[in-house]
Write a protein that holds these residues in place. Structure first.
Motif, PDB file in Angstrom:
ATOM      1  N   ASN A   1      -3.384 -12.246  -6.169  1.00 51.44           N
ATOM      2  CA  ASN A   1      -3.709 -10.864  -5.840  1.00 51.44           C
ATOM      3  C   ASN A   1      -4.932 -10.405  -6.614  1.00 51.44           C
TER       4      ASN A   1
ATOM      5  N   THR B   1      -2.948 -10.358  -1.849  1.00 54.10           N
ATOM      6  CA  THR B   1      -3.157  -8.969  -1.479  1.00 54.10           C
ATOM      7  C   THR B   1      -4.280  -8.394  -2.320  1.00 54.10           C
ATOM      8  N   SER B   2      -4.942  -7.394  -1.770  1.00 55.41           N
ATOM      9  CA  SER B   2      -6.030  -6.757  -2.506  1.00 55.41           C
ATOM     10  C   SER B   2      -5.789  -5.263  -2.592  1.00 55.41           C
ATOM     11  N   LYS B   3      -6.264  -4.694  -3.682  1.00 57.82           N
ATOM     12  CA  LYS B   3      -6.202  -3.251  -3.879  1.00 57.82           C
ATOM     13  C   LYS B   3      -7.588  -2.816  -4.309  1.00 57.82           C
TER      14      LYS B   3
ATOM     15  N   ASN C   1      -1.352 -12.794   5.070  1.00 58.45           N
ATOM     16  CA  ASN C   1      -2.330 -13.285   4.104  1.00 58.45           C
ATOM     17  C   ASN C   1      -3.680 -13.344   4.772  1.00 58.45           C
TER      18      ASN C   1
ATOM     19  N   ASN D   1      -2.046  -1.106   5.860  1.00 55.67           N
ATOM     20  CA  ASN D   1      -1.221  -2.125   5.206  1.00 55.67           C
ATOM     21  C   ASN D   1      -0.788  -3.175   6.215  1.00 55.67           C
ATOM     22  N   THR D   2      -1.019  -4.432   5.902  1.00 58.20           N
ATOM     23  CA  THR D   2      -0.545  -5.530   6.733  1.00 58.20           C
ATOM     24  C   THR D   2       0.253  -6.475   5.853  1.00 58.20           C
ATOM     25  N   ASN D   3       1.095  -7.241   6.477  1.00 53.71           N
ATOM     26  CA  ASN D   3       1.935  -8.164   5.721  1.00 53.71           C
ATOM     27  C   ASN D   3       1.450  -9.596   5.844  1.00 53.71           C
TER      28      ASN D   3
END
Length: 150
Positions: A94, A111-113, A146, A142-144
């Motif tokens: 992440n 995931t990225s923020k 990769n 938001n997606t689940n």
């Protein structure tokens, strides 16, 4: 000749190089920038920039101002500035960064923020929620899945 005053470190200069063929195990902390061409197992905490070369492998978390990734990171990356994943770069973990750039061929699985260092977004009011206008109220991206950029 020697006074008690310390000279400040320039975070723009590369102070430490982990060369190709070198294996480093343990936690690394630096005030200046680091270039990794070898392998590191252990957390990297850098006030400057971290550059991971094409043959560089990092099996840990990386905290830095900016990160340029041309090798492989198995762990999380926290950037105060920009994370750049080059065409040969691979991030399996992440990330939190102000800016994220993935060149064609670069791989990012995690995931990225996006964090610009400002205060949290204001809460939506009921009127904006009823209109469904994404420009007034923000919208959920938001997606689940990769991500892997090729």
């Amino acid at each position: 000749m020697f006074k008690g005053k310390k000279a400040g470190r320039d975070v723009h200069t590369t102070d430490t190089l982990i060369g190709e063929g070198t294996l480093f195990e343990g936690r690394m902390k630096s005030e200046a920038s680091i270039r990794i061409e070898g392998q590191i197992t252990g957390d990297v905490d850098c006030a400057g920039d971290v550059t991971i070369g094409e043959h560089g492998v990092v099996k840990s978390n990386v905290i830095a101002r900016n990160v340029i990734l041309a090798g492989t990171v198995n762990g999380n990356v926290l950037c105060k500035g920009k994370l750049t994943i080059r065409a040969t770069g691979k991030l399996y973990g992440n990330t939190t960064a102000q800016s994220l750039i993935i060149d064609e061929g670069g791989i990012f699985q995690g995931t990225s923020k996006m964090d610009n260092g400002t205060s949290p977004q204001p809460e939506r009011n009921d009127k904006d929620q009823q209109t469904g206008n994404p420009f007034q109220s923000g919208f959920n991206t938001n997606t689940n899945s990769n991500m892997a950029m090729m």
